[in-house]
Motif scaffolding. Structure first.
Motif, PDB file in Angstrom:
ATOM      1  N   HIS A  31      -4.282   3.852  -1.911  1.00 60.25           N
ATOM      2  CA  HIS A  31      -5.519   4.127  -1.172  1.00 60.25           C
ATOM      3  C   HIS A  31      -5.839   5.619  -1.072  1.00 60.25           C
ATOM      4  O   HIS A  31      -6.995   5.995  -0.888  1.00 60.25           O
ATOM      5  CB  HIS A  31      -5.456   3.466   0.205  1.00 60.25           C
ATOM      6  CG  HIS A  31      -5.582   1.976   0.122  1.00 60.25           C
ATOM      7  ND1 HIS A  31      -4.492   1.161  -0.076  1.00 60.25           N
ATOM      8  CD2 HIS A  31      -6.663   1.165   0.133  1.00 60.25           C
ATOM      9  CE1 HIS A  31      -4.894  -0.093  -0.160  1.00 60.25           C
ATOM     10  NE2 HIS A  31      -6.215  -0.124  -0.031  1.00 60.25           N
ATOM     11  N   THR A  66      -8.683  -5.954   4.216  1.00 55.79           N
ATOM     12  CA  THR A  66      -8.989  -6.733   3.021  1.00 55.79           C
ATOM     13  C   THR A  66      -9.878  -7.927   3.372  1.00 55.79           C
ATOM     14  O   THR A  66     -10.872  -8.192   2.703  1.00 55.79           O
ATOM     15  CB  THR A  66      -7.658  -7.232   2.406  1.00 55.79           C
ATOM     16  OG1 THR A  66      -6.637  -6.278   2.668  1.00 55.79           O
ATOM     17  CG2 THR A  66      -7.761  -7.459   0.953  1.00 55.79           C
ATOM     18  N   ASP A 112      -4.908 -11.834   4.031  1.00 52.72           N
ATOM     19  CA  ASP A 112      -4.475 -10.457   4.258  1.00 52.72           C
ATOM     20  C   ASP A 112      -3.156 -10.500   5.022  1.00 52.72           C
ATOM     21  O   ASP A 112      -2.616 -11.591   5.289  1.00 52.72           O
ATOM     22  CB  ASP A 112      -5.571  -9.654   4.984  1.00 52.72           C
ATOM     23  CG  ASP A 112      -5.833 -10.111   6.408  1.00 52.72           C
ATOM     24  OD1 ASP A 112      -5.231 -11.120   6.851  1.00 52.72           O
ATOM     25  OD2 ASP A 112      -6.646  -9.466   7.096  1.00 52.72           O
ATOM     26  N   GLU A 154      -7.029   2.587   4.966  1.00 51.15           N
ATOM     27  CA  GLU A 154      -5.926   3.420   4.464  1.00 51.15           C
ATOM     28  C   GLU A 154      -6.437   4.534   3.540  1.00 51.15           C
ATOM     29  O   GLU A 154      -5.667   5.397   3.112  1.00 51.15           O
ATOM     30  CB  GLU A 154      -4.915   2.567   3.689  1.00 51.15           C
ATOM     31  CG  GLU A 154      -4.060   1.681   4.573  1.00 51.15           C
ATOM     32  CD  GLU A 154      -3.197   0.724   3.771  1.00 51.15           C
ATOM     33  OE1 GLU A 154      -2.900   1.005   2.599  1.00 51.15           O
ATOM     34  OE2 GLU A 154      -2.836  -0.329   4.317  1.00 51.15           O
ATOM     35  N   PHE A 162       7.857  -6.136   2.723  1.00 50.21           N
ATOM     36  CA  PHE A 162       7.725  -6.168   4.181  1.00 50.21           C
ATOM     37  C   PHE A 162       7.012  -7.437   4.643  1.00 50.21           C
ATOM     38  O   PHE A 162       7.237  -7.927   5.750  1.00 50.21           O
ATOM     39  CB  PHE A 162       7.043  -4.892   4.714  1.00 50.21           C
ATOM     40  CG  PHE A 162       5.550  -4.837   4.529  1.00 50.21           C
ATOM     41  CD1 PHE A 162       4.686  -5.507   5.385  1.00 50.21           C
ATOM     42  CD2 PHE A 162       4.986  -4.117   3.488  1.00 50.21           C
ATOM     43  CE1 PHE A 162       3.306  -5.461   5.207  1.00 50.21           C
ATOM     44  CE2 PHE A 162       3.615  -4.065   3.310  1.00 50.21           C
ATOM     45  CZ  PHE A 162       2.775  -4.741   4.165  1.00 50.21           C
ATOM     46  N   MET A 163       6.158  -7.998   3.797  1.00 46.65           N
ATOM     47  CA  MET A 163       5.450  -9.242   4.156  1.00 46.65           C
ATOM     48  C   MET A 163       6.434 -10.414   4.170  1.00 46.65           C
ATOM     49  O   MET A 163       6.394 -11.272   5.056  1.00 46.65           O
ATOM     50  CB  MET A 163       4.320  -9.505   3.159  1.00 46.65           C
ATOM     51  CG  MET A 163       3.238  -8.445   3.209  1.00 46.65           C
ATOM     52  SD  MET A 163       1.977  -8.669   1.945  1.00 46.65           S
ATOM     53  CE  MET A 163       0.876  -7.315   2.356  1.00 46.65           C
TER      54      MET A 163
HETATM   55  P1  13P Z   1      -4.322  -5.846   4.705  1.00 47.88           P
HETATM   56  O1  13P Z   1      -3.753  -5.774   6.097  1.00 47.88           O
HETATM   57  O2  13P Z   1      -5.764  -5.548   4.679  1.00 47.88           O
HETATM   58  O3  13P Z   1      -3.924  -7.106   4.078  1.00 47.88           O
HETATM   59  O4  13P Z   1      -3.668  -4.658   3.869  1.00 47.88           O
HETATM   60  C1  13P Z   1      -2.327  -4.677   3.520  1.00 47.88           C
HETATM   61  C2  13P Z   1      -2.027  -3.602   2.605  1.00 47.88           C
HETATM   62  O5  13P Z   1      -0.946  -3.488   2.101  1.00 47.88           O
HETATM   63  C3  13P Z   1      -3.069  -2.653   2.335  1.00 47.88           C
HETATM   64  O6  13P Z   1      -2.660  -1.803   1.369  1.00 47.88           O
END
Ligand code: 13P
Ligand code: SF4
Length: 329
Positions: A188, A228, A53, A213, A76-77
């Motif tokens: 979501h 997640t 996650d 979310e 963003f990740m």
């Molecule tokens: P997680 O932090 O659960 O990985 O969720 C990231 C995300 O983008 C949820 O839509």
């Protein structure tokens, strides 16, 4: 000349190659590590060195000793990985993989929101741009948000952005009254409560798993609300054999792998003909784009040095608090 077009390398792929084997070879040759989010396509999750996650991905990036980090997730990740590893090459197969939640919070408007709330601690969900993180005191993910908020003094005034659903949920489970930014995720928010209730009638033994979310009305009827990773852990450890999964359907790939004998039903969206809910941004990354990305070492993720210097503080604060609280090692 190879060009990054529309956010990814558009180069022809040699005919007849085994793309998975070639990705594995390139990864070894270049000392690269592939990190993939649970919402990625199954074939990308399968070729990754680690899946996780957003909290796990940030932690894995911070600890990575590879020369190249390929972040298969949304932008963003990848940006968070680059902020944590400024001297490493960070690649993302398709840098146009945005996030509707991050987009719902423009940095200049967030700066005004912060300014309008003097004396408040600023908490931002990780699903934000680096520029928003630069205005933040502590970043959270859905895995650690409750514990991080709980760790702050009870009388601390807090503003929270950008997800109103996660913010409302955290307020309800902590008893806080954080001021919320009015943002949301298009995936979501789309789940249909009526269709989920109808599924519950069809599968009376199924439990509903929901990401925070999702809208409040859905969280109320869920058997388990969590990130997640938390939903995956719950499905693995539960005695229940059937689940209606109200989060991005990519997670079902790992759920099925980890518990092959259980049944996972993707929660349906309010509208649309398909029976699942996919994040179109997450699905922009493909095996072909990943192959070209590793081969040509493009597109690279760069973050403005000034912004990165500010944004790293709340990200590191999140990782430190998460370690202190035993959420991560
Ligand atoms: P997680 O932090 O659960 O990985 O969720 C990231 C995300 O983008 C949820 O839509
Ligand atoms: Fe962003 Fe929603 Fe996609 Fe997660 S599922 S990456 S919050 S748009």
């Amino acid at each position: 000349m190879i060009l990054v077009n529309k956010g990814y390398v558009e180069a022809p792929i040699e005919k007849g190659i085994d793309i998975v084997e070639e990705i594995k070879k390139l990864k070894k040759q270049k000392n690269a590590v592939i990190l993939a989010h649970y919402y990625q396509r199954g074939e990308i999750q399968d070729v990754a060195d680690h899946i996780g996650d957003s909290l796990a991905l940030a932690q894995l990036a911070a600890k990575a000793d590879a020369d190249i980090i390929v972040l298969c997730g949304v932008y963003f990740m990848a940006e968070t990985a680059k902020i944590l590893c400024p001297h490493k090459k960070v690649l993302c197969p398709d840098v146009s993989a945005g996030c509707s939640l991050a987009d719902s919070c423009p940095a200049d408007e967030f700066a005004e929101f912060v300014k309008a709330h003097p004396g408040h601690t600023v908490i931002s969900y990780v699903n934000t741009t680096a520029a928003v993180k630069a205005y933040t005191d502590v970043v959270v993910t859905s895995t650690n948000a409750k514990q991080i908020v709980d760790s702050l003094p009870a009388d601390e005034k807090i503003i929270f952005g950008p997800d109103r659903n996660l913010g409302n949920y955290i307020n309800s489970v902590t008893g806080r009254q954080m001021e919320l930014w009015n943002g949301a995720c298009h995936v979501h928010e789309q789940f249909s409560i009526e269709k989920i209730i109808a599924l519950k009638e069809k599968y009376p033994n199924a439990q509903v798993l929901a990401h925070p979310e999702c809208k409040k009305q859905l969280l109320i009827i869920a058997d388990k609300v969590g990130s997640t990773q938390a939903l995956l852990n719950y499905a693995v450890n539960s005695d229940c054999n059937e689940f209606i999964v109200a989060t991005e359907s990519g997670i079902i790939h790992e759920m099925k792998k980890r518990c092959g004998n259980k049944n996972f039903i993707a929660a349906p969206p309010e509208d649309g003909s398909c029976n699942c809910n996919e994040c179109s941004y997450m699905k922009l990354n493909t095996l072909e784009k990943l192959y070209n990305c590793l081969k040509y070492e493009m597109p690279q993720v760069e973050v403005d040095a000034d912004v990165a210097q500010k944004a790293i503080k709340p990200i590191n604060r999140m990782l430190e608090i998460s370690k202190q609280l035993g959420i991560i090692k």
